[in-house]
Design an enzyme around this catalytic site. Structure first.
Site, mmCIF file in Angstrom:
data_model
loop_
_atom_site.group_PDB
_atom_site.id
_atom_site.type_symbol
_atom_site.label_atom_id
_atom_site.label_comp_id
_atom_site.label_asym_id
_atom_site.label_seq_id
_atom_site.Cartn_x
_atom_site.Cartn_y
_atom_site.Cartn_z
ATOM 1 N N ARG A 1 41.641 51.840 44.205
ATOM 2 C CA ARG A 1 40.829 53.155 44.405
ATOM 3 C C ARG A 1 39.230 52.368 44.630
ATOM 4 N NH1 ARG A 1 39.647 56.009 40.956
ATOM 5 N NH2 ARG A 1 41.210 55.439 39.421
ATOM 6 N N TYR B 1 45.652 51.445 50.505
ATOM 7 C CA TYR B 1 46.010 51.561 49.372
ATOM 8 C C TYR B 1 46.034 52.932 48.756
ATOM 9 C CZ TYR B 1 45.922 52.089 44.472
ATOM 10 O OH TYR B 1 46.424 52.120 43.049
ATOM 11 N N GLY C 1 45.837 55.295 46.333
ATOM 12 C CA GLY C 1 44.833 56.071 45.843
ATOM 13 C C GLY C 1 43.942 56.432 47.032
ATOM 14 N N LYS D 1 45.086 62.104 44.735
ATOM 15 C CA LYS D 1 43.622 62.330 44.146
ATOM 16 C C LYS D 1 42.710 63.222 45.029
ATOM 17 C CE LYS D 1 44.987 59.444 40.799
ATOM 18 N NZ LYS D 1 45.605 60.290 39.687
ATOM 19 N N HIS E 1 43.807 66.317 35.788
ATOM 20 C CA HIS E 1 44.456 64.601 35.884
ATOM 21 C C HIS E 1 45.531 64.740 34.350
ATOM 22 C CE1 HIS E 1 43.670 60.026 35.796
ATOM 23 N NE2 HIS E 1 44.955 60.664 36.649
ATOM 24 N N SER F 1 43.061 56.955 33.928
ATOM 25 C CA SER F 1 43.811 55.969 34.569
ATOM 26 C C SER F 1 44.166 54.937 33.858
ATOM 27 C CB SER F 1 43.385 55.501 35.778
ATOM 28 O OG SER F 1 43.215 56.557 36.577
ATOM 29 N N ALA F 2 45.386 54.599 33.585
ATOM 30 C CA ALA F 2 46.230 53.419 32.828
ATOM 31 C C ALA F 2 45.828 53.531 31.451
ATOM 32 C CB ALA F 2 45.550 51.896 33.369
ATOM 33 N N CYS F 3 46.140 54.819 30.953
ATOM 34 C CA CYS F 3 45.930 54.922 29.398
ATOM 35 C C CYS F 3 47.250 55.688 28.981
ATOM 36 C CB CYS F 3 44.672 55.869 29.257
ATOM 37 S SG CYS F 3 43.132 54.925 29.310
ATOM 38 N N LYS G 1 49.568 57.984 30.542
ATOM 39 C CA LYS G 1 50.221 59.287 30.920
ATOM 40 C C LYS G 1 51.578 59.212 31.239
ATOM 41 C CE LYS G 1 47.212 60.365 34.079
ATOM 42 N NZ LYS G 1 46.406 59.114 33.887
ATOM 43 N N THR G 2 51.880 58.062 32.366
ATOM 44 C CA THR G 2 53.305 58.135 32.712
ATOM 45 C C THR G 2 54.180 57.786 31.640
ATOM 46 O OG1 THR G 2 52.512 57.475 34.849
ATOM 47 C CG2 THR G 2 54.902 56.792 34.563
ATOM 48 N N ASN G 3 53.866 56.767 30.717
ATOM 49 C CA ASN G 3 54.794 56.587 29.311
ATOM 50 C C ASN G 3 54.645 57.845 28.616
ATOM 51 O OD1 ASN G 3 54.854 53.327 28.524
ATOM 52 N ND2 ASN G 3 53.192 53.753 29.986
ATOM 53 N N ASP H 1 51.024 62.850 36.210
ATOM 54 C CA ASP H 1 49.760 62.626 36.594
ATOM 55 C C ASP H 1 48.793 63.891 36.724
ATOM 56 O OD1 ASP H 1 48.046 60.228 37.057
ATOM 57 O OD2 ASP H 1 47.913 61.144 39.290
ATOM 58 N N ASN I 1 46.830 46.081 39.116
ATOM 59 C CA ASN I 1 46.908 47.473 39.624
ATOM 60 C C ASN I 1 48.010 47.767 40.338
ATOM 61 O OD1 ASN I 1 46.123 50.358 39.656
ATOM 62 N ND2 ASN I 1 45.043 50.150 41.493
ATOM 63 N N SER I 2 49.260 47.023 40.493
ATOM 64 C CA SER I 2 50.293 46.959 41.336
ATOM 65 C C SER I 2 50.963 48.331 40.838
ATOM 66 C CB SER I 2 51.199 45.798 41.220
ATOM 67 O OG SER I 2 51.421 45.639 39.902
ATOM 68 N N ARG I 3 51.870 48.959 41.951
ATOM 69 C CA ARG I 3 52.387 50.208 41.459
ATOM 70 C C ARG I 3 53.587 50.362 42.028
ATOM 71 N NH1 ARG I 3 48.575 54.305 39.260
ATOM 72 N NH2 ARG I 3 46.905 52.931 38.879
ATOM 73 N N GLY J 1 57.442 55.063 21.985
ATOM 74 C CA GLY J 1 58.431 56.213 21.608
ATOM 75 C C GLY J 1 58.022 56.525 20.130
HETATM 76 P P1 GTP Z 1 47.316 56.562 36.002
HETATM 77 O O1 GTP Z 1 48.849 56.639 36.523
HETATM 78 O O2 GTP Z 1 46.734 55.183 36.641
HETATM 79 O O3 GTP Z 1 46.555 57.827 35.908
HETATM 80 O O4 GTP Z 1 47.575 55.866 34.510
HETATM 81 P P2 GTP Z 1 48.534 56.438 33.367
HETATM 82 O O5 GTP Z 1 47.721 57.291 32.383
HETATM 83 O O6 GTP Z 1 49.794 56.863 33.880
HETATM 84 O O7 GTP Z 1 48.947 54.999 32.669
HETATM 85 P P3 GTP Z 1 50.261 54.320 32.123
HETATM 86 O O8 GTP Z 1 51.412 55.332 31.554
HETATM 87 O O9 GTP Z 1 50.849 53.697 33.441
HETATM 88 O O10 GTP Z 1 50.241 53.207 31.198
HETATM 89 C C1 GTP Z 1 49.366 52.246 31.400
HETATM 90 C C2 GTP Z 1 49.199 51.208 30.142
HETATM 91 O O11 GTP Z 1 49.224 51.738 29.114
HETATM 92 C C3 GTP Z 1 50.561 50.234 30.391
HETATM 93 O O12 GTP Z 1 49.995 49.016 30.181
HETATM 94 C C4 GTP Z 1 51.112 50.779 29.116
HETATM 95 O O13 GTP Z 1 51.895 49.688 28.594
HETATM 96 C C5 GTP Z 1 50.134 51.021 28.250
HETATM 97 N N1 GTP Z 1 50.592 52.079 27.217
HETATM 98 C C6 GTP Z 1 51.057 53.327 27.338
HETATM 99 N N2 GTP Z 1 51.376 53.989 26.335
HETATM 100 C C7 GTP Z 1 51.029 53.165 25.338
HETATM 101 C C8 GTP Z 1 50.949 53.236 23.936
HETATM 102 O O14 GTP Z 1 51.404 54.339 23.199
HETATM 103 N N3 GTP Z 1 50.699 52.268 23.108
HETATM 104 C C9 GTP Z 1 49.918 51.131 23.564
HETATM 105 N N4 GTP Z 1 49.343 50.042 23.040
HETATM 106 N N5 GTP Z 1 50.143 50.974 24.901
HETATM 107 C C10 GTP Z 1 50.460 51.956 25.734
HETATM 108 MN MN MN Z 2 50.606 57.170 35.709
HETATM 109 MN MN MN Z 3 46.361 59.002 37.526
#
Ligand code: GTP
Ligand code: MN
Ligand code: MN
Length: 627
Positions: free
Chosen positions: A89, A238, A240, A247, A267, A289-291, A293-295, A314, A407-409, A535
């Site tokens: 983005r 891209y 985003g 978004k 978000h 982002s990348a914190c 959420k998907t996990n 998301d 930032n590959s998806r 987990g």
């Molecule tokens: P966007 O889709 O960009 O909005 O991001 P997102 O919030 O969905 O992020 P995502 O779930 O893809 O997580 C991105 C990164 O966070 C990855 O590198 C994961 O390995 C890391 N991550 C996720 N959950 C945890 C956790 O509980 N502990 C740690 N240490 N890392 C985590």
């Molecule tokens: Mn995500």
């Molecule tokens: Mn997002």
């Protein structure tokens, strides 16, 4: 059939319709298509119907042209490499256009640039559009993509029509939104969001096209006109920047619609959590982002008897129902997830989701036809395979540069997720009991705390910060403010946004409780993560749900919120955890933080800050200073 009026016919001129029947478009869509075709002058118009047949045809074409190549180890998985200059983005070129500047941004002091929202006047926007869009689709096909955000015709759903000259965008939109010509049938009097996208490279092309990925990075421009429900995006393919349902529409435009109509566009992930007793609770969570959420949305609980099911990963659209509860839908139809770090160990459900019918952008590839990225080392270690990195060069384990772009998806259909919730397409949504905020906070912020109520929760969300990530163009490891995880996606004045949240609190409503989590705290001694995460985050969810149940004994007050009392988290089966450091609220850290946060709020929200939220700041600061 609708009659096509004279003006529309004139505007279409000689541009042929390659596919679809123009007469089947509602008149306002006919006008939209004709007007934009006249402006952008494509060599043909292709009206998408969203069928599998159509997708197959487009994919075949893309493979033939070299923009996509099949990942042979899977069924219908494709890899795509972008121009390396078009990988994320571009926030600095993303604008909100309103007549009054302060509808978009807050009143900041002289010399202080607002970081939430990026305002442009309608006149300046006109100039920017005029210098880009006329003739920008010359020699290309203009696809007309009708889509619904949320289940078609649902009470919380909205429709849009995207015009684009990128067929990568067409097939990705098909994964990420509900693309179907039924949108035209249900449109009726409903308004639709007008999305206009061009890669910005008319033919004949003067510059070299890299990786068969046309784009125009120097001229990228993304503008939103909230009152007109209109989005213009130029120069980038891209996701985003180009999948405008996500978004641009579902957050920036939708947050404006939500303000007008009394709901929320956030978000946030949405998850259903079932306890060993069988009771299910729905939770929404906002992380930048990348914190994670998907996990979190696809968490595999390490505690026995627990079950998590994913509703969305998301974006959440949420509205209070007649029963006073807050109902959430996932407006999307697929996952557009960060690839690196995703593996069977960290997120097996995401991995299962993208075993077929998915598109991978800027990942690496193995010689036996698998995708590859950082975090999958174990899967190639003992195999005799060669890896081609995201730039198309040979790559070996141990090389300094990453194999996949950070930032590959992956783009994968949500319905393929093995733990997708059976109600994920419920038009009414699911009732949310808790909202969680969080970010990457290496120091000072405890694993979890509960806020003191709705306004304190909003204040805590407004103070959200995180270490910068690769999802946008920022570099390095600085902790940045990301209020409500919406900084890059704010659709209007952040003070008014906080006020809108506050006013949702009426007597007859049952408000969700608001929490803050931090999976990313590091030891001040070793620099290592203090919490295993992934987990094991179910242990935190368990604590949150027991709090919702009214278990007051498991929490103790601190100046920033209620943290778990020692021993109140189920740590059965975990290795050693440094509880004291993980849960501590260090006075030195928070005193410094309070000064920094006040400075941030005063300069970025200033007079737009609602008085009750200012009181939360004052009260919290007083509690911290008394430590
Ligand atoms: P966007 O889709 O960009 O909005 O991001 P997102 O919030 O969905 O992020 P995502 O779930 O893809 O997580 C991105 C990164 O966070 C990855 O590198 C994961 O390995 C890391 N991550 C996720 N959950 C945890 C956790 O509980 N502990 C740690 N240490 N890392 C985590
Ligand atoms: Mn995500
Ligand atoms: Mn997002």
């Amino acid at each position: 059939f609708y009659v096509v009026n004279e003006v529309v016919i004139k505007r279409l001129g000689h541009i042929p319709i390659h596919k679809g029947d123009f007469h089947l478009l509602p008149p306002k869509v006919q006008r939209f298509v004709a007007e934009k075709a006249e402006l952008m002058r494509p060599r043909g118009i292709y009206i998408c119907d969203g069928t599998q047949h159509e997708a197959d045809e487009i994919i075949d074409k893309l493979v033939e042209r070299g923009m996509l190549s099949p990942l042979k180890a899977y069924e219908n998985n494709y890899i795509c490499r972008t121009d390396p200059k078009d990988v994320a983005r571009v926030e600095s070129k993303t604008w909100m256009v309103t007549r009054d500047k302060y509808d978009t941004v807050c009143h900041t002091p002289d010399g202080v640039d607002p970081i939430m929202g990026h305002w442009m006047s309608p006149e300046d926007m006109s100039d920017e559009l005029d210098s880009r869009f006329p003739g920008c689709m010359a020699g290309r096909i203009m696809y007309v993509v009708p889509f619904s955000m949320g289940p078609l015709g649902g009470p919380l759903s909205k429709i849009g029509v995207q015009l684009t000259d990128s067929n990568y965008v067409v097939i990705s939109m098909r994964i990420m939104t509900r693309v179907t010509s039924e949108v035209f049938d249900i449109m009726g009097d409903q308004d639709f969001t007008r999305c206009i996208h061009s890669v910005g490279l008319p033919r004949p092309v003067k510059q070299k096209v890299i990786n068969h990925w046309p784009c125009n990075p120097d001229r990228v421009f993304i503008a939103h006109r909230p009152p007109e429900r209109e989005i213009w995006s130029f120069g980038s393919g891209y996701g985003g920047n180009s999948l405008l349902g996500k978004k641009c529409f579902a957050l920036r435009i939708a947050s404006n619609i939500a303000k007008d109509e009394g709901w929320l566009a956030e978000h946030m992930l949405i998850m259903g959590v079932s306890r060993p007793c069988g009771r299910e609770h729905f939770i929404a969570a906002a992380f930048p982002s990348a914190c994670g959420k998907t996990n979190l949305a696809m968490l595999q609980p390490t505690l026995p008897g627990w079950k998590v099911r994913c509703v969305g990963d998301d974006i959440a659209w949420m509205k209070f129902g007649a029963d006073g509860r807050l109902y959430a839908i996932n407006p999307e139809h697929g996952f557009f997830g960060v690839a690196p770090g995703t593996s069977d160990r960290t997120n097996p459900m995401a991995v299962a989701t993208f075993q077929k019918d998915s598109i991978f952008t800027n990942v690496a590839e193995t010689s036996d036809g698998h995708y590859y990225w950082e975090g999958l080392e174990d899967e190639i270690k003992d195999k005799n395979v060669e890896v081609t990195d995201w730039l198309g060069n040979p790559w070996k384990l141990g090389d300094a540069a990453p194999a996949a772009h950070p930032n590959s998806r992956f783009a994968a259909p949500a319905r393929q997720c093995p733990i997708i919730h059976p109600d994920w397409e419920s038009p009414q949504g699911v009732p949310i009991e808790a909202i969680i905020f969080g970010g990457r906070r290496p120091d000072g912020v405890p694993l979890v705390f509960e806020t003191y109520g709705w306004n304190h929760g909003i204040y805590t969300g407004a103070c959200l910060k995180s270490e910068a990530t690769a999802a946008a163009e920022y570099k390095g490891k600085t902790v940045m403010h990301d209020p409500m995880a919406m900084r890059p996606f704010m659709g209007y004045n952040f003070g008014k946004y906080l006020d809108h949240w506050m006013k949702l609190n009426t007597a007859e409503r049952k408000l969700p409780r608001i929490y803050h989590v931090n999976w990313f705290r590091k030891s001040r001694d070793t620099g290592k993560f203090l919490w295993p995460g992934f987990g094991d985050n179910i242990r935190v969810i368990d604590w949150i749900i027991r709090r919702l149940d009214g278990d007051v004994g498991i929490g103790q007050e601190t100046p920033v919120g209620i943290v778990p009392t020692k021993g109140s988290l189920d740590l059965e089966g975990l290795g050693p955890v440094d509880w004291d450091e993980l849960m501590s609220v260090p006075a030195d850290y928070w005193k410094e933080d309070a000064v920094e946060v006040r400075k941030f709020i005063e300069s970025q929200v200033g007079p737009d800050l609602p008085a009750p939220i200012r009181k939360e700041m004052d009260d919290q600061e007083a509690r911290i200073n008394a430590m």
